[in-house]
Design a protein around this motif. Structure first.
Motif, short mmCIF file in Angstrom:
data_model
loop_
_atom_site.label_atom_id
_atom_site.label_comp_id
_atom_site.label_asym_id
_atom_site.label_seq_id
_atom_site.Cartn_x
_atom_site.Cartn_y
_atom_site.Cartn_z
N ILE A 1 40.27 35.50 45.54
CA ILE A 1 40.30 36.36 44.36
C ILE A 1 40.84 37.72 44.80
CG2 ILE A 1 38.95 37.35 42.49
CD1 ILE A 1 36.89 35.14 42.97
N SER A 2 41.84 38.22 44.10
CA SER A 2 42.50 39.45 44.51
C SER A 2 42.67 40.41 43.35
CB SER A 2 43.90 39.14 45.10
OG SER A 2 43.81 38.22 46.18
N LEU A 3 42.57 41.68 43.68
CA LEU A 3 42.84 42.75 42.72
C LEU A 3 44.30 43.18 42.89
CD1 LEU A 3 41.45 44.72 40.63
CD2 LEU A 3 41.21 46.30 42.57
N VAL A 4 45.04 43.19 41.80
CA VAL A 4 46.44 43.59 41.84
C VAL A 4 46.60 44.87 41.03
CG1 VAL A 4 48.81 42.96 41.29
CG2 VAL A 4 47.20 41.21 42.09
N GLU A 5 47.01 45.95 41.72
CA GLU A 5 47.16 47.25 41.07
C GLU A 5 48.62 47.69 41.14
OE1 GLU A 5 43.34 49.79 42.15
OE2 GLU A 5 44.02 48.64 43.91
N VAL B 1 43.43 40.82 37.82
CA VAL B 1 42.78 40.03 38.87
C VAL B 1 43.44 38.66 38.92
CG1 VAL B 1 40.62 38.94 39.61
CG2 VAL B 1 40.59 41.24 38.64
N VAL B 2 43.72 38.18 40.14
CA VAL B 2 44.34 36.87 40.33
C VAL B 2 43.38 35.97 41.09
CG1 VAL B 2 46.27 35.61 41.34
CG2 VAL B 2 46.65 37.85 40.31
N LYS B 3 43.26 34.72 40.61
CA LYS B 3 42.37 33.75 41.25
C LYS B 3 43.16 32.51 41.63
CE LYS B 3 37.95 31.39 40.70
NZ LYS B 3 36.75 31.20 39.84
N ALA B 4 43.06 32.10 42.91
CA ALA B 4 43.75 30.92 43.41
C ALA B 4 42.73 30.02 44.11
CB ALA B 4 44.86 31.31 44.37
N ALA B 5 42.69 28.75 43.73
CA ALA B 5 41.69 27.82 44.26
C ALA B 5 41.97 27.46 45.72
CB ALA B 5 41.66 26.56 43.41
N LEU B 6 40.90 27.28 46.50
CA LEU B 6 40.98 26.83 47.88
C LEU B 6 40.72 25.33 47.96
CD1 LEU B 6 38.88 29.64 49.59
CD2 LEU B 6 41.37 29.39 49.67
N GLU B 7 41.44 24.65 48.85
CA GLU B 7 41.21 23.22 49.04
C GLU B 7 39.90 22.97 49.78
OE1 GLU B 7 43.42 19.23 50.88
OE2 GLU B 7 44.36 21.21 51.05
#
Length: 341
Positions: A30-34, A41-47
């Motif tokens: 989960i990352s904050l993009v400014e 906020v961007v969310k990318a699933a982990l395997e």
């Protein structure tokens, strides 16, 4: 950096965008993009999830989470984040400021019954709106995902490690897999609720599944009971949450036009009769199933793949003894809560 470039190219972020990883993600990055065009906020699933045991899950659950927010938005519009952009294995959502999650407040000893009531109300409305909804059943036919994220790591792994009640845990796992009643969030817990004054935002719905709604009620009640081991006064949140949930669930299902028992809308009068006749029985059955699963999940949070991090060894032993005593013959929720502290 590839993701950041995509956000810029798609117009979701300006060229001066910077990405900052946020802490606490177990199953996703989960990352904050400014940038000068705003914050998201961007969310990318982990395997592979970030836990001690090997725990793998299909990253397509990221799409499941997006579907959950899309479905829930018309039902609880003030309580889900807006989706701003989507990609392969990730999505961007609105930034909600510095709202704390409810877990943080509970850990410090804050026990706001109004928050518990709001959490129960929001969940009850969602379950009622999706009750026997054939469209939701088809859209969230995600049992393999739910099995990998919830049934196996919580119930089946605990059955391996606590043989005294293994038959009960395996039977409960099988029952869950066969039940299709309403849309289940799957991770409805304090850490996934952002809270403010009369405000609550539901996050992290990658476990969403059309199944037994008592998974959500039992999951939340598990966390509330465990927090009460740290701060005994927090036990008052249990009846506050439960009564608000039942009220919202029963009231919403009694409204003409929400009856979906035949896959289509009944005539309003028929629907009202059906709902009123079934409401009390549904409430009784919901509590019975909730309490049994609550006991299973309490044990799982000590012996499963995702143990809670804040209990001492004596507290963990106490949880185990409590569950082994009560699981063969589950009491009412009020009786269980009264004997917990």
């Amino acid at each position: 950096m590839q993701l950041l470039a995509h956000l810029i190219q798609s117009g979701l972020a300006a060229a001066d965008a910077r990405l900052t990883p946020l802490p606490g993600g177990v199953s996703s990055d989960i990352s904050l993009v400014e940038s000068s065009s705003g914050t998201l906020v961007v969310k990318a699933a982990l395997e592979k999830l970030r836990v001690k045991d090997d725990w793998f899950a299909d990253v397509s659950r990221n799409r499941v989470e997006q579907d959950f927010f899309d479905y829930a938005a018309p039902i609880i519009p003030a309580h889900v984040p807006g989706i701003l952009g989507r990609g392969d294995g990730w999505f961007a959502m609105e930034y909600l400021g510095e709202l704390p999650n409810w877990k943080t407040k509970l850990i410090t000893g804050e026990a706001d019954e109004n928050t518990a009531k709001l959490a129960g109300d929001v969940l009850g409305r969602l379950h009622a709106a999706s009750w026997l909804d054939n469209a939701a059943r088809a859209r969230f036919n995600t049992l393999p995902n739910f099995h990998a994220l919830r049934i196996e790591p919580y119930l089946l792994k605990t059955a391996e490690r606590v043989p005294e009640v293994a038959p009960i845990l395996r039977a409960e796992a099988a029952r869950l897999a066969e039940t299709q009643l309403a849309l289940v969030h799957g991770d409805y817990s304090p850490k996934n609720l952002l809270v403010g004054p009369q405000r609550l935002i539901v996050l992290d719905a990658e476990c969403a599944w059309f199944g037994d709604p008592v998974f959500d009620t039992a999951f939340m009640l598990t966390h509330l009971h465990l927090k009460a081991l740290l701060h005994p006064h927090a036990i008052s949140l249990v009846p506050a949450f439960w009564s608000a949930y039942l009220n919202a669930f029963e009231t919403s299902r009694e409204r003409p036009g929400v009856c979906r028992s035949s896959g289509a809308f009944e005539r309003p009068l028929d629907c009202e009769k059906l709902q009123r006749a079934g409401a009390l029985q549904d409430a009784v059955a919901l509590e019975e199933r909730t309490v049994k699963l609550l006991l299973c999940l309490l044990l799982a949070r000590v012996h499963g793949k995702s143990p809670v991090e804040y209990l001492s060894e004596p507290q963990k032993a106490r949880v185990t003894r409590f569950v082994l005593t009560h699981l063969p013959h589950p009491p009412s929720l009020a009786a269980l809560t009264a004997s917990w502290i």
